[in-house]
Design a protein around this motif. Structure first.
Motif, PDB file in Angstrom:
ATOM      1  N   LEU A  71       0.987  -1.288   0.026  1.00  0.00           N
ATOM      2  CA  LEU A  71      -0.092   0.094   0.040  1.00  0.00           C
ATOM      3  C   LEU A  71       1.002   1.236   0.145  1.00  0.00           C
ATOM      4  N   SER A 440      -7.996   1.535  -2.358  1.00  0.00           N
ATOM      5  CA  SER A 440      -7.622   2.372  -1.527  1.00  0.00           C
ATOM      6  C   SER A 440      -8.305   3.578  -1.373  1.00  0.00           C
ATOM      7  N   VAL A 446      -7.877   1.186   4.068  1.00  0.00           N
ATOM      8  CA  VAL A 446      -8.075   0.444   2.916  1.00  0.00           C
ATOM      9  C   VAL A 446      -9.335  -0.411   2.951  1.00  0.00           C
TER      10      VAL A 446
END
Length: 551
Positions: A71, A440, A446
């Motif tokens: 991420l 996202s 998330v």
């Protein structure tokens, strides 16, 4: 050749009385162990960079046959030290769909202002590497094969000090190693920032306030280094505000072509002549503008064959009051804008869209479309009462007649979440036989959305491809699957959606079919065929090996 496996039972397609599938996604973010929070640095100063959010990568970094999650994060532009925990994070899948934060031990916790990410094995050592785009300097992480990564940006020669957005690896000259394309966005700096206002209200500026920046192309030297080769490769078009980018062989001539979604500029379609030199022909092919000939605000991009005619179609997400454009491929040379005829046009107009994914969530053999939505202005209701900052995402179910129906808002879908979403990616994160979603959200956590209905709706097959003469990650490899009268095409792709990376494994839904035929065209042009392959399996196919192995 004929591959013989034990017969597997067929699964029935579950649908409701209207003929639409039962959509069952479950938000398992808390149970997954992922506590990531995106830091956008949002402040009263309205720095333009704060609006774009970031991407997500789904890939198997440790080669244990399950999908891990990377991420990308931002930071506070004025005071980065004020948010020391704001960094990119890598989560290792423990094999059950539960994740462990391995950022520190892996060495990939970059603390710049991140944007996008793409995956590829650039040194062909069998371990997937990461390229991360940033506001300012990008980063190339080489996978060491022991759970750690090393920053090899400078040694590899892939520095790009522009504000970069989307990126993608591909073997453009079919020499067996992966080259790299980086889409650059606009010329913005904190030091020269001037705020904008609408009716006296402080807002983020339009991208048209800033000049676009030329993209960058790096050719792989096959020794762990790259050479910047943008102009010689034909990527010397006018500077534009590039965001989403992906390679795909849209004309099926055996080489990697490229599409770039540009924000407030005409989009680019680069055709590969087979030698790794490109010609821009978006106007010629009909994918530069809207059907009304207007420049739109391209965000995300995805290729997928939604009507199973074996030609890759194209979806591009755009700004509010613009449609998300569906371009249908007319046998690989021209495209026709089918947005309104597909049933997605009017639905998408009120939304500001980013991530986009073709995937068959219900295993009926036709690809559906997921769209991630969210506005850029957190105070948008003060200047436009018709919309909101947090928005619902879309899941367009393929009606199998060239039209789609939005099924995301159903009370049992599990997708009725209001966020300001950005990047999106798909993979079977729990290896239960259907495709899940990871989304996202700017300035937020998330969403891990587990598909709890796909593997009960129809049969499937999942393919992990490994190149030997072609690049090890098999990026650019095309698979034609035949099940009954409806063929399906997929390609292994690096980079897609909005600044994100889908799983490199290829997943097919095949309805009630119990056996399929496979034709695999590797990047170097060789073709392998396997007949009568039983479904509902994870299969590994190595280039040149005539044996399919389950795993």
């Amino acid at each position: 050749m004929k591959i013989v496996f034990p017969l597997l039972l067929s699964l029935l397609i579950i649908s409701n009385s209207s003929g639409q599938p039962s959509v069952t996604f479950t938000d398992v973010t808390k149970e997954s162990g992922i506590t990531f929070q995106h830091e956008d640095g949002r402040s009263y100063k309205k720095y333009f960079v704060e609006t774009l959010g970031s991407g997500v990568a789904l890939f198997d970094y440790d080669n244990d046959n399950d999908v891990d999650i990377y991420l990308v994060n931002g930071t506070n532009l004025d005071s980065p030290d004020a948010v020391p925990d704001a960094m990119n994070r890598l989560y290792r899948n423990d094999g059950t769909g539960h994740f462990v934060d391995v950022t520190e031990i892996s060495g990939v916790g970059h603390q710049g202002y991140g944007a996008g990410v793409c995956v590829g094995d650039y040194d062909n050592d069998g371990w997937l590497d990461l390229y991360v785009t940033n506001f300012k300097a990008n980063v190339l992480y080489r996978n060491n094969g022991d759970g750690t990564f090393t920053d090899r940006t400078a040694e590899a020669g892939v520095q790009d000090l522009n504000w970069s957005a989307g990126c993608a690896f591909a073997d453009v000259d079919a020499d067996g190693d992966l080259d790299l394309y980086v889409a650059n966005y606009v010329n913005f700096s904190v030091e020269t920032h001037t705020p904008c206002r609408v009716n006296g209200i402080l807002v983020y500026c339009s991208p048209r306030v800033y000049d676009g920046v030329k993209d960058t192309f790096f050719r792989n030297n096959d020794d762990g280094t790259f050479t910047e080769n943008t102009q010689n490769a034909g990527f010397d078009n006018l500077a534009a505000r590039g965001l989403g980018v992906t390679f795909a062989d849209y004309d099926a001539d055996g080489d990697a072509d490229l599409y770039v979604a540009n924000d407030a500029d005409a989009n680019f379609l680069y055709n590969n002549d087979g030698s790794g030199r490109f010609q821009e022909q978006s106007q010629f092919s009909g994918v530069a503008l809207s059907e009304h000939g207007l420049v739109e605000n391209g965000m995300g991009v995805a290729f997928g064959d939604y009507d199973n005619d074996t030609w890759l179609d194209l979806a591009v997400t755009n700004f509010q009051h613009q449609t998300n454009t569906i371009y249908h491929s007319d046998a690989g040379e021209f495209f026709t804008d089918q947005t309104y005829s597909s049933g997605t046009g009017d639905v998408s107009l009120p939304y500001l869209a980013w991530g986009v994914n073709f995937f068959d969530f219900d295993h009926d053999g036709f690809q559906d479309i997921f769209i991630a939505n969210g506005h850029i202005h957190d105070n948008v209701t003060l200047v436009d009462s018709s919309t909101t900052y947090a928005q619902l995402n879309h899941l367009f179910w393929n009606n199998r007649d060239d039209t789609f129906t939005d099924v995301a808002a159903g009370s049992n879908s599990g997708l009725a979440l209001e966020r300001s979403s950005r990047g999106s990616a798909v993979a079977d994160i729990d290896n239960d036989g259907d495709l899940d979603l990871v989304v996202s959200n700017v300035g937020n956590g998330v969403d891990i959305l587990r598909n709890d209905g796909g593997h009960r709706s129809g049969n499937w097959i999942n393919l992990k491809l490994v190149g030997t003469v072609s690049n090890r990650a098999a990026i650019g490899t095309r698979v034609l699957l035949k099940a009954g009268e409806s063929p399906q095409v997929r390609e292994v792709q690096s980079g897609s959606s909005y600044l994100s990376q889908n799983d490199l494994r290829l997943h097919f839904g095949v309805g009630t079919h119990e056996r399929v035929d496979l034709e695999i065209r590797w990047q170097n042009g060789t073709v392998q065929r396997f007949e009568d392959v039983p479904v509902n399996q994870f299969l590994k196919i190595v280039e040149g090996d005539n044996q399919i192995k389950s795993y």
